[in-house]
Design a protein around this motif. Structure first.
Motif, mmCIF file in Angstrom:
data_model
loop_
_atom_site.group_PDB
_atom_site.id
_atom_site.type_symbol
_atom_site.label_atom_id
_atom_site.label_comp_id
_atom_site.label_asym_id
_atom_site.label_seq_id
_atom_site.Cartn_x
_atom_site.Cartn_y
_atom_site.Cartn_z
ATOM 1 N N HIS A 1 -30.337 14.368 -73.836
ATOM 2 C CA HIS A 1 -30.075 15.792 -73.587
ATOM 3 C C HIS A 1 -28.700 16.231 -74.078
ATOM 4 O O HIS A 1 -28.081 17.116 -73.485
ATOM 5 C CB HIS A 1 -30.207 16.088 -72.093
ATOM 6 C CG HIS A 1 -31.547 15.750 -71.532
ATOM 7 N ND1 HIS A 1 -32.669 16.491 -71.804
ATOM 8 C CD2 HIS A 1 -31.942 14.732 -70.728
ATOM 9 C CE1 HIS A 1 -33.702 15.948 -71.185
ATOM 10 N NE2 HIS A 1 -33.291 14.878 -70.524
ATOM 11 N N LEU A 2 -28.230 15.636 -75.166
ATOM 12 C CA LEU A 2 -26.886 15.953 -75.663
ATOM 13 C C LEU A 2 -26.704 17.439 -75.930
ATOM 14 O O LEU A 2 -25.676 18.015 -75.566
ATOM 15 C CB LEU A 2 -26.570 15.143 -76.922
ATOM 16 C CG LEU A 2 -25.182 15.375 -77.515
ATOM 17 C CD1 LEU A 2 -24.099 15.020 -76.509
ATOM 18 C CD2 LEU A 2 -25.008 14.585 -78.796
ATOM 19 N N SER A 3 -27.676 18.095 -76.546
ATOM 20 C CA SER A 3 -27.514 19.521 -76.856
ATOM 21 C C SER A 3 -27.358 20.350 -75.581
ATOM 22 O O SER A 3 -26.565 21.292 -75.543
ATOM 23 C CB SER A 3 -28.679 20.037 -77.703
ATOM 24 O OG SER A 3 -29.897 19.896 -77.013
ATOM 25 N N ARG A 4 -28.063 20.002 -74.521
ATOM 26 C CA ARG A 4 -27.919 20.721 -73.239
ATOM 27 C C ARG A 4 -26.549 20.473 -72.637
ATOM 28 O O ARG A 4 -25.939 21.383 -72.066
ATOM 29 C CB ARG A 4 -29.003 20.289 -72.253
ATOM 30 C CG ARG A 4 -30.368 20.776 -72.624
ATOM 31 C CD ARG A 4 -31.355 20.438 -71.537
ATOM 32 N NE ARG A 4 -32.711 20.497 -72.086
ATOM 33 C CZ ARG A 4 -33.732 19.874 -71.570
ATOM 34 N NH1 ARG A 4 -33.589 19.143 -70.488
ATOM 35 N NH2 ARG A 4 -34.918 19.985 -72.114
ATOM 36 N N ILE A 5 -26.089 19.238 -72.737
ATOM 37 C CA ILE A 5 -24.757 18.904 -72.221
ATOM 38 C C ILE A 5 -23.698 19.720 -72.952
ATOM 39 O O ILE A 5 -22.798 20.301 -72.340
ATOM 40 C CB ILE A 5 -24.488 17.386 -72.345
ATOM 41 C CG1 ILE A 5 -25.387 16.638 -71.370
ATOM 42 C CG2 ILE A 5 -23.018 17.067 -72.129
ATOM 43 C CD1 ILE A 5 -25.361 15.136 -71.534
ATOM 44 N N GLN B 1 -19.752 26.382 -71.848
ATOM 45 C CA GLN B 1 -19.614 27.394 -70.803
ATOM 46 C C GLN B 1 -18.466 27.058 -69.843
ATOM 47 O O GLN B 1 -18.244 27.755 -68.865
ATOM 48 C CB GLN B 1 -20.927 27.531 -70.019
ATOM 49 C CG GLN B 1 -22.088 28.002 -70.863
ATOM 50 C CD GLN B 1 -21.827 29.346 -71.513
ATOM 51 O OE1 GLN B 1 -21.339 30.277 -70.873
ATOM 52 N NE2 GLN B 1 -22.133 29.452 -72.790
ATOM 53 N N GLY B 2 -17.757 25.953 -70.122
ATOM 54 C CA GLY B 2 -16.585 25.610 -69.335
ATOM 55 C C GLY B 2 -16.783 24.458 -68.369
ATOM 56 O O GLY B 2 -15.840 24.051 -67.684
ATOM 57 N N GLU B 3 -17.989 23.921 -68.269
ATOM 58 C CA GLU B 3 -18.263 22.831 -67.331
ATOM 59 C C GLU B 3 -17.756 21.490 -67.882
ATOM 60 O O GLU B 3 -17.744 21.270 -69.082
ATOM 61 C CB GLU B 3 -19.777 22.756 -67.102
ATOM 62 C CG GLU B 3 -20.195 21.870 -65.978
ATOM 63 C CD GLU B 3 -21.691 21.948 -65.690
ATOM 64 O OE1 GLU B 3 -22.171 21.019 -65.023
ATOM 65 O OE2 GLU B 3 -22.357 22.906 -66.132
ATOM 66 N N GLU B 4 -17.330 20.615 -66.999
ATOM 67 C CA GLU B 4 -16.971 19.247 -67.358
ATOM 68 C C GLU B 4 -18.119 18.354 -66.923
ATOM 69 O O GLU B 4 -18.592 18.445 -65.800
ATOM 70 C CB GLU B 4 -15.678 18.821 -66.662
ATOM 71 C CG GLU B 4 -14.466 19.599 -67.132
ATOM 72 C CD GLU B 4 -13.177 19.115 -66.491
ATOM 73 O OE1 GLU B 4 -13.218 18.263 -65.572
ATOM 74 O OE2 GLU B 4 -12.116 19.591 -66.920
#
Length: 75
Positions: free
Chosen positions: A7-11, A17-20
């Motif tokens: 799921h690299l593209s989702r990550i 969006q700013g998430e770690e």
């Protein structure tokens, strides 16, 4: 780890969006994916952005001659 590869593209979307995101192997964290901090270099002035006035006659022959005199260059 397998889920991260799958799921690299989702990550990447979440990180944009700013998430770690933490990635673990067998329950042990091994990596953290964080947003890239980009510095904007306005007008190529770097740390002097907003402090230098390049309007008007900043590059005129008279101004260049004055600067040369200030530094003891030229005739």
């Amino acid at each position: 780890m397998h889920e991260a590869k799958t799921h690299l593209s989702r990550i990447i979307e979440r990180v944009e969006q700013g998430e770690e995101i933490f990635i673990d192997r067998a329950g042990v964290p091994v990596a953290k994916v964080v947003p890239l901090v980009r510095r904007v270099n306005r007008v190529g002035l770097g740390s002097l952005a907003g402090q230098v006035d390049l309007s008007g006659d900043w590059d005129s022959a008279e101004t260049n001659a004055e600067i040369a005199r200030d530094f003891g260059v030229g005739g």
